[in-house]
Design a protein around this motif. Structure first.
Motif, PDB file in Angstrom:
ATOM      1  N   SER A  82       0.854  -1.184   0.000  1.00  0.00           N
ATOM      2  CA  SER A  82       0.000   0.000   0.000  1.00  0.00           C
ATOM      3  C   SER A  82       0.889   1.233   0.000  1.00  0.00           C
ATOM      4  N   GLY A  83       0.301   2.364  -0.228  1.00  0.00           N
ATOM      5  CA  GLY A  83       1.075   3.596  -0.239  1.00  0.00           C
ATOM      6  C   GLY A  83       1.959   3.723  -1.465  1.00  0.00           C
ATOM      7  N   LYS A  84       1.520   3.150  -2.561  1.00  0.00           N
ATOM      8  CA  LYS A  84       2.313   3.236  -3.787  1.00  0.00           C
ATOM      9  C   LYS A  84       2.616   4.691  -4.097  1.00  0.00           C
ATOM     10  N   GLY A  85       3.851   4.958  -4.463  1.00  0.00           N
ATOM     11  CA  GLY A  85       4.286   6.303  -4.769  1.00  0.00           C
ATOM     12  C   GLY A  85       4.895   7.004  -3.569  1.00  0.00           C
ATOM     13  N   GLY A  86       4.817   6.397  -2.412  1.00  0.00           N
ATOM     14  CA  GLY A  86       5.339   7.037  -1.212  1.00  0.00           C
ATOM     15  C   GLY A  86       6.687   6.518  -0.760  1.00  0.00           C
ATOM     16  N   HIS A  87       7.264   5.593  -1.530  1.00  0.00           N
ATOM     17  CA  HIS A  87       8.510   4.972  -1.100  1.00  0.00           C
ATOM     18  C   HIS A  87       9.617   5.061  -2.155  1.00  0.00           C
ATOM     19  N   GLU A  88       9.447   5.929  -3.126  1.00  0.00           N
ATOM     20  CA  GLU A  88      10.432   6.034  -4.209  1.00  0.00           C
ATOM     21  C   GLU A  88      11.783   6.533  -3.723  1.00  0.00           C
ATOM     22  N   HIS A  89      11.815   7.184  -2.580  1.00  0.00           N
ATOM     23  CA  HIS A  89      13.064   7.737  -2.044  1.00  0.00           C
ATOM     24  C   HIS A  89      13.761   6.772  -1.074  1.00  0.00           C
ATOM     25  N   GLU A  90      13.196   5.569  -0.915  1.00  0.00           N
ATOM     26  CA  GLU A  90      13.751   4.610   0.039  1.00  0.00           C
ATOM     27  C   GLU A  90      14.272   3.370  -0.681  1.00  0.00           C
ATOM     28  N   ILE A  91      15.400   2.875  -0.196  1.00  0.00           N
ATOM     29  CA  ILE A  91      15.984   1.663  -0.760  1.00  0.00           C
ATOM     30  C   ILE A  91      16.287   0.669   0.356  1.00  0.00           C
ATOM     31  N   ILE A  92      16.310  -0.592  -0.019  1.00  0.00           N
ATOM     32  CA  ILE A  92      16.675  -1.658   0.907  1.00  0.00           C
ATOM     33  C   ILE A  92      18.155  -1.941   0.687  1.00  0.00           C
ATOM     34  N   LEU A  93      18.916  -1.860   1.761  1.00  0.00           N
ATOM     35  CA  LEU A  93      20.347  -2.132   1.702  1.00  0.00           C
ATOM     36  C   LEU A  93      20.641  -3.424   2.456  1.00  0.00           C
ATOM     37  N   GLY A  94      21.004  -4.465   1.723  1.00  0.00           N
ATOM     38  CA  GLY A  94      21.421  -5.721   2.336  1.00  0.00           C
ATOM     39  C   GLY A  94      22.926  -5.689   2.533  1.00  0.00           C
ATOM     40  N   TYR A  95      23.397  -6.305   3.599  1.00  0.00           N
ATOM     41  CA  TYR A  95      24.832  -6.256   3.875  1.00  0.00           C
ATOM     42  C   TYR A  95      25.415  -7.584   4.327  1.00  0.00           C
ATOM     43  N   SER A  96      24.610  -8.595   4.538  1.00  0.00           N
ATOM     44  CA  SER A  96      25.114  -9.841   5.119  1.00  0.00           C
ATOM     45  C   SER A  96      26.140 -10.529   4.227  1.00  0.00           C
ATOM     46  N   HIS A  97      25.974 -10.462   2.927  1.00  0.00           N
ATOM     47  CA  HIS A  97      26.829 -11.169   1.980  1.00  0.00           C
ATOM     48  C   HIS A  97      28.044 -10.355   1.531  1.00  0.00           C
ATOM     49  N   LEU A  98      28.185  -9.134   2.013  1.00  0.00           N
ATOM     50  CA  LEU A  98      29.245  -8.247   1.548  1.00  0.00           C
ATOM     51  C   LEU A  98      30.421  -8.190   2.518  1.00  0.00           C
ATOM     52  N   SER A  99      31.598  -8.023   1.945  1.00  0.00           N
ATOM     53  CA  SER A  99      32.794  -7.815   2.765  1.00  0.00           C
ATOM     54  C   SER A  99      32.819  -6.349   3.210  1.00  0.00           C
TER      55      SER A  99
END
Length: 124
Positions: A82-99
């Motif tokens: 829900s809230g389509k259009g309200g999250h364009e400025h947010e990203i998911i940053l995964g870090y578990s697999h990165l050095s």
């Protein structure tokens, strides 16, 4: 035997310490390269966090440029029910697999691309 001998508990404790260090590295890199330009949600919710960058829109060209430079980000908008259009400025940053080096490099590239991006007017 792994569980009975206490090895599972030791492994879980090692992984918690490792991921806590990676999370701290990620937050430190964001603060170093984008001070005052972001907010974090869900930083204690697992092996990823949501970073919001008011005034920046990720769907489209910005995400494509990041991917071309080897940095994959997922715009929260893609996951929103829900809230389509309200999250364009947010990203998911995964870090578990990165050095640690990959985390630092990825955030440096992210910062360069955000700095080059004209503001979208999307504010939270």
């Amino acid at each position: 035997a792994f569980i009975r001998n206490g090895e599972l508990e030791k492994h879980v404790l090692r992984m918690r310490k490792l991921y806590k260090r990676k999370q701290a590295l990620l937050l430190d890199a964001l603060q170093t390269h984008l001070p005052g330009r972001f907010h974090i949600r869900g930083h204690s919710a697992g092996l990823h966090m949501v970073a919001g960058f008011p005034g920046i829109s990720f769907p489209g060209a910005l995400t494509a440029r990041l991917l071309a430079k080897g940095v994959r980000v997922v715009c929260l908008e893609q996951c929103a029910v829900s809230g389509k259009g309200g999250h364009e400025h947010e990203i998911i940053l995964g870090y578990s697999h990165l050095s640690p080096e990959e985390i630092a490099k990825g955030i440096r590239i992210l910062a360069e691309e955000i700095e080059a991006e004209p503001p979208s007017g999307t504010m939270e």
